[in-house]
Design a protein around this motif. Structure first.
Motif, PDB file in Angstrom:
ATOM      1  N   ALA A  23       0.911  -1.096   0.318  1.00 39.75           N
ATOM      2  CA  ALA A  23       0.185  -0.121   0.247  1.00 39.75           C
ATOM      3  C   ALA A  23       0.969   1.008   0.052  1.00 39.75           C
ATOM      4  CB  ALA A  23      -0.868  -0.264   1.262  1.00 39.75           C
ATOM      5  N   VAL A  24       1.908   1.148   0.377  1.00 35.95           N
ATOM      6  CA  VAL A  24       2.658   2.395   0.694  1.00 35.95           C
ATOM      7  C   VAL A  24       3.729   3.071  -0.159  1.00 35.95           C
ATOM      8  CG1 VAL A  24       5.236   2.981   2.046  1.00 35.95           C
ATOM      9  CG2 VAL A  24       3.060   2.134   3.386  1.00 35.95           C
ATOM     10  N   TYR A  25       3.764   0.734  -0.942  1.00 33.83           N
ATOM     11  CA  TYR A  25       4.054   1.433  -1.987  1.00 33.83           C
ATOM     12  C   TYR A  25       3.735   1.380  -3.077  1.00 33.83           C
ATOM     13  CZ  TYR A  25       6.228   0.028  -7.117  1.00 33.83           C
ATOM     14  OH  TYR A  25       6.862   0.164  -8.112  1.00 33.83           O
ATOM     15  N   LEU A  26       2.534   1.645  -3.515  1.00 30.80           N
ATOM     16  CA  LEU A  26       1.776   2.411  -4.266  1.00 30.80           C
ATOM     17  C   LEU A  26       1.457   3.558  -4.235  1.00 30.80           C
ATOM     18  CD1 LEU A  26      -0.326   1.336  -6.916  1.00 30.80           C
ATOM     19  CD2 LEU A  26      -2.517   1.406  -5.410  1.00 30.80           C
ATOM     20  N   VAL A  27       1.394   4.434  -2.982  1.00 31.02           N
ATOM     21  CA  VAL A  27       1.013   5.393  -2.815  1.00 31.02           C
ATOM     22  C   VAL A  27       2.647   6.442  -3.412  1.00 31.02           C
ATOM     23  CG1 VAL A  27       0.259   7.348  -1.229  1.00 31.02           C
ATOM     24  CG2 VAL A  27      -0.534   5.413  -0.883  1.00 31.02           C
ATOM     25  N   ASN A  73       1.561  25.371   0.705  1.00 32.02           N
ATOM     26  CA  ASN A  73       0.423  24.767   1.803  1.00 32.02           C
ATOM     27  C   ASN A  73       0.512  24.125   2.419  1.00 32.02           C
ATOM     28  OD1 ASN A  73      -1.559  27.145   0.824  1.00 32.02           O
ATOM     29  ND2 ASN A  73      -1.852  26.534  -1.325  1.00 32.02           N
ATOM     30  N   THR A  74       0.010  23.499   3.507  1.00 30.53           N
ATOM     31  CA  THR A  74      -0.671  22.556   4.405  1.00 30.53           C
ATOM     32  C   THR A  74      -1.208  21.565   3.756  1.00 30.53           C
ATOM     33  OG1 THR A  74      -0.422  23.513   6.558  1.00 30.53           O
ATOM     34  CG2 THR A  74       1.920  22.652   5.395  1.00 30.53           C
ATOM     35  N   TYR A  75      -1.455  19.976   4.288  1.00 28.65           N
ATOM     36  CA  TYR A  75      -3.289  19.264   4.058  1.00 28.65           C
ATOM     37  C   TYR A  75      -2.754  17.848   4.712  1.00 28.65           C
ATOM     38  CZ  TYR A  75      -3.438  22.289  -0.344  1.00 28.65           C
ATOM     39  OH  TYR A  75      -3.109  22.846  -1.059  1.00 28.65           O
ATOM     40  N   ASN A  76      -3.766  17.710   5.473  1.00 27.72           N
ATOM     41  CA  ASN A  76      -4.315  16.686   5.622  1.00 27.72           C
ATOM     42  C   ASN A  76      -4.791  15.427   5.290  1.00 27.72           C
ATOM     43  OD1 ASN A  76      -2.942  16.936   8.936  1.00 27.72           O
ATOM     44  ND2 ASN A  76      -4.827  17.889   9.045  1.00 27.72           N
ATOM     45  N   VAL A  77      -4.096  14.337   4.809  1.00 27.19           N
ATOM     46  CA  VAL A  77      -5.385  13.588   3.376  1.00 27.19           C
ATOM     47  C   VAL A  77      -5.196  11.890   4.258  1.00 27.19           C
ATOM     48  CG1 VAL A  77      -3.971  14.700   1.611  1.00 27.19           C
ATOM     49  CG2 VAL A  77      -2.744  12.759   2.797  1.00 27.19           C
ATOM     50  N   ILE A  78      -6.233  11.507   4.084  1.00 30.67           N
ATOM     51  CA  ILE A  78      -6.767   9.788   4.043  1.00 30.67           C
ATOM     52  C   ILE A  78      -6.689   9.373   2.720  1.00 30.67           C
ATOM     53  CG2 ILE A  78      -7.942   8.567   4.928  1.00 30.67           C
ATOM     54  CD1 ILE A  78      -8.696  10.518   7.151  1.00 30.67           C
ATOM     55  N   TYR A  79      -6.237   8.295   2.387  1.00 36.68           N
ATOM     56  CA  TYR A  79      -6.790   7.323   1.321  1.00 36.68           C
ATOM     57  C   TYR A  79      -6.676   6.178   2.319  1.00 36.68           C
ATOM     58  CZ  TYR A  79      -3.798  10.400  -0.633  1.00 36.68           C
ATOM     59  OH  TYR A  79      -2.784  11.809  -1.326  1.00 36.68           O
ATOM     60  N   THR A  80      -7.547   5.271   0.955  1.00 35.90           N
ATOM     61  CA  THR A  80      -7.607   3.923   1.350  1.00 35.90           C
ATOM     62  C   THR A  80      -7.441   2.940  -0.097  1.00 35.90           C
ATOM     63  OG1 THR A  80     -10.383   4.273   2.112  1.00 35.90           O
ATOM     64  CG2 THR A  80      -9.611   1.952   1.091  1.00 35.90           C
ATOM     65  N   ILE A  81      -6.483   2.077   0.386  1.00 36.06           N
ATOM     66  CA  ILE A  81      -5.916   1.113  -0.518  1.00 36.06           C
ATOM     67  C   ILE A  81      -6.400   0.134  -0.745  1.00 36.06           C
ATOM     68  CG2 ILE A  81      -3.695   0.785  -1.487  1.00 36.06           C
ATOM     69  CD1 ILE A  81      -4.217   3.589  -1.574  1.00 36.06           C
ATOM     70  N   GLY A  82      -7.538  -1.192  -1.979  1.00 41.63           N
ATOM     71  CA  GLY A  82      -7.829  -1.964  -2.014  1.00 41.63           C
ATOM     72  C   GLY A  82      -7.525  -2.710  -3.110  1.00 41.63           C
ATOM     73  N   TYR A  83      -7.800  -3.559  -3.491  1.00 43.89           N
ATOM     74  CA  TYR A  83      -7.471  -4.261  -4.742  1.00 43.89           C
ATOM     75  C   TYR A  83      -8.836  -4.335  -5.378  1.00 43.89           C
ATOM     76  CZ  TYR A  83      -3.378  -7.018  -4.242  1.00 43.89           C
ATOM     77  OH  TYR A  83      -1.999  -7.383  -4.030  1.00 43.89           O
ATOM     78  N   GLU A  84      -8.440  -4.280  -6.640  1.00 41.72           N
ATOM     79  CA  GLU A  84      -9.820  -3.943  -7.954  1.00 41.72           C
ATOM     80  C   GLU A  84      -9.153  -4.898  -9.073  1.00 41.72           C
ATOM     81  OE1 GLU A  84     -12.217  -0.332  -8.440  1.00 41.72           O
ATOM     82  OE2 GLU A  84     -11.032   0.097  -9.970  1.00 41.72           O
ATOM     83  N   ASN A  85      -9.847  -5.985  -9.553  1.00 38.66           N
ATOM     84  CA  ASN A  85     -10.162  -7.082 -10.007  1.00 38.66           C
ATOM     85  C   ASN A  85      -8.147  -7.013 -10.136  1.00 38.66           C
ATOM     86  OD1 ASN A  85     -12.739  -6.695 -11.731  1.00 38.66           O
ATOM     87  ND2 ASN A  85     -11.386  -4.756 -12.175  1.00 38.66           N
ATOM     88  N   ASN A  86      -7.684  -7.567  -8.814  1.00 40.34           N
ATOM     89  CA  ASN A  86      -6.536  -8.401  -8.552  1.00 40.34           C
ATOM     90  C   ASN A  86      -5.849  -7.342  -9.278  1.00 40.34           C
ATOM     91  OD1 ASN A  86      -7.265 -10.798  -8.171  1.00 40.34           O
ATOM     92  ND2 ASN A  86      -7.235 -11.594 -10.182  1.00 40.34           N
ATOM     93  N   SER A  87      -5.716  -5.745  -8.981  1.00 44.52           N
ATOM     94  CA  SER A  87      -4.527  -4.666  -9.300  1.00 44.52           C
ATOM     95  C   SER A  87      -5.200  -3.624  -8.235  1.00 44.52           C
ATOM     96  CB  SER A  87      -4.748  -4.347 -10.553  1.00 44.52           C
ATOM     97  OG  SER A  87      -4.888  -4.726 -11.328  1.00 44.52           O
ATOM     98  N   LEU A  88      -3.826  -3.877  -7.638  1.00 49.84           N
ATOM     99  CA  LEU A  88      -3.884  -2.898  -5.842  1.00 49.84           C
ATOM    100  C   LEU A  88      -4.532  -1.662  -7.148  1.00 49.84           C
ATOM    101  CD1 LEU A  88      -3.401  -3.292  -3.309  1.00 49.84           C
ATOM    102  CD2 LEU A  88      -1.130  -2.375  -3.624  1.00 49.84           C
ATOM    103  N   LYS A  89      -4.987  -0.269  -6.272  1.00 47.86           N
ATOM    104  CA  LYS A  89      -5.652   0.601  -6.378  1.00 47.86           C
ATOM    105  C   LYS A  89      -6.175   1.697  -5.171  1.00 47.86           C
ATOM    106  CE  LYS A  89      -5.708  -0.072 -11.291  1.00 47.86           C
ATOM    107  NZ  LYS A  89      -5.614   0.489 -12.086  1.00 47.86           N
ATOM    108  N   ILE A  90      -5.831   2.672  -5.975  1.00 52.05           N
ATOM    109  CA  ILE A  90      -6.041   3.603  -4.664  1.00 52.05           C
ATOM    110  C   ILE A  90      -7.310   3.857  -4.808  1.00 52.05           C
ATOM    111  CG2 ILE A  90      -5.462   6.226  -4.234  1.00 52.05           C
ATOM    112  CD1 ILE A  90      -2.644   6.261  -5.200  1.00 52.05           C
ATOM    113  N   LEU A  91      -8.306   2.840  -3.871  1.00 54.09           N
ATOM    114  CA  LEU A  91      -9.768   3.505  -4.251  1.00 54.09           C
ATOM    115  C   LEU A  91     -10.110   5.239  -3.821  1.00 54.09           C
ATOM    116  CD1 LEU A  91     -10.486  -0.194  -2.627  1.00 54.09           C
ATOM    117  CD2 LEU A  91     -10.292   0.429  -5.085  1.00 54.09           C
ATOM    118  N   SER A  92     -10.253   5.322  -2.324  1.00 55.85           N
ATOM    119  CA  SER A  92     -10.054   6.733  -2.722  1.00 55.85           C
ATOM    120  C   SER A  92      -9.708   7.587  -2.250  1.00 55.85           C
ATOM    121  CB  SER A  92     -11.765   6.716  -1.351  1.00 55.85           C
ATOM    122  OG  SER A  92     -11.401   5.740  -0.412  1.00 55.85           O
TER     123      SER A  92
END
Length: 378
Positions: A270-274, A350-369
């Motif tokens: 997940a860290v790698y994908l981001v 500028n500074t921000y706080n961010v949150i991501y959801t990482i998961g599989y979609e059709n056997n590919s790891l994606k940033i879902l939201s």
């Protein structure tokens, strides 16, 4: 393996992860298109002619064609690296990584996973060629078929020593025409290089730093762990081309053929994908970055709007990266972001706080939201 490095390690994607904390680079991301691209005024796309940008571009573009290779033998596995050799989907790697009749698993820079089949393997020279039909038509690396590197030439060594990671190290050719034998393989007239060679680096490409072309195959290390060795690519291209033209292939065993498919992402991946996502943005490779988003997110923001929303980004820094395993198996990644936005004559932080959801979609790891909230300016 510990190696005396001649120059600083360049890592286009730096990763360190645990179940509690992890590090990456970041730029603000929006789940909806924004009409006002920047509060700094009309922003034009920032370009750079600096040597650093040129080097980063060479590394980023070539890393798309570097693969992590795994050969499974029950619960055990052998890992290494490889790279796309031609538009037939052929991948060059080291012969010592390939075990006949065992599954060959290929993972791309974007974490997509494929099964490979063996086209050819030498019992004397430490090279092998594996084909992935699904990669047919993909851009291969540029191969230097004629150049012989000289001592002192600057090089870039690419690989995935710890699975999907894509490290890059800068060094020089420190020796040439080296001859020795190791594990029944004959290494003749190989390059001695001043960059690290771990077991996971084996099979990765060695690039000419000036041209970005492949001049060698990273293969092994010395017993004293102070130097590494690379097989010159121009020595083996006739053998590789012959294998590529041969339609007789060696299929691996179909037993447990889908055992590598993991519906739950690891924190490390997940860290790698981001990290890969933001490395792509920093390299202005918006197409690759956009391809890493889940279909649901892509449905909310067309590519052109996505690209425009990042034209204002000059550089980004991150801090306080945290990873959390969710009940559904997805990984939640949060971070504090500092983004330099604008252009070279008109910019602000500028500074921000961010949150991501990482998961599989059709056997590919994606940033879902993902979502972003402004933070107090520092």
């Amino acid at each position: 393996m510990k190696i005396n490095k001649i120059s600083v390690i360049i890592s286009a994607i730096l990763i360190s992860a645990s179940t509690a904390a992890c590090f990456t680079i970041h730029k603000n991301m929006r789940s909806k298109p924004s009409e006002n691209l920047s509060k700094l005024g009309n922003i034009t796309e920032v370009t750079s002619t600096s040597k650093t940008r040129d080097l980063n571009s060479i590394i980023h573009e070539n890393q798309k064609s570097v693969v992590s290779l795994e050969v499974k033998n029950g619960s055990k596995s052998t890992t290494g690296s490889g790279f796309i050799y031609d538009k037939k989907g052929d991948i060059v790697t080291n012969a010592h990584l390939i075990k006949d009749r065992l599954p060959i698993i290929i993972r791309m820079a974007d974490t997509k996973t494929y099964r490979g089949k063996l086209l050819g393997k030498s019992e004397i020279t430490d090279i092998a060629l594996v084909r992935v039909d699904a990669l047919k038509g993909k851009n291969p690396m540029k191969i230097s078929r004629d150049k012989k590197a000289d001592i002192g030439d600057e090089i870039i060594a690419l690989g995935s020593p710890l699975g999907p990671q894509n490290t890059a190290d800068i060094g020089i050719i420190s020796g040439s025409n080296i001859n020795f034998s190791l594990e029944n393989y004959q290494y003749k007239n190989v390059y001695q290089i001043s960059v690290p060679v771990s077991s996971g680096n084996s099979g990765g490409p060695l690039l000419d730093k000036n041209t970005g072309q492949v001049i060698g195959i990273i293969s092994t290390k010395a017993d004293n762990k102070s130097v590494g060795f690379s097989i010159p690519i121009n020595q083996v291209t006739p053998m590789l081309d012959s294998w590529s033209s041969n339609t007789n292939t060696t299929e691996f065993s179909t037993q447990n053929r889908d055992s590598y498919e993991n519906p739950k992402p690891s924190t490390k991946n997940a860290v790698y994908l981001v990290s890969y996502f933001y490395s792509s943005l920093n390299s202005k490779d918006y197409v690759t970055a956009y391809s890493l988003l889940g279909s649901g997110w892509q449905g909310k923001i067309p590519y052109e709007n996505f690209r425009k929303s990042y034209l204002q980004t000059i550089s980004v820094k991150t801090d306080n990266m945290l990873c959390h395993q969710m009940e559904n198996g997805s990984i939640e990644v949060s971070a504090s972001i500092e983004a330099l936005e604008g252009n070279e004559t008109n910019s602000g932080t500028n500074t921000y706080n961010v949150i991501y959801t990482i998961g599989y979609e059709n056997n590919s790891l994606k940033i879902l939201s993902g979502k972003i909230t402004p933070a107090k300016q520092q």
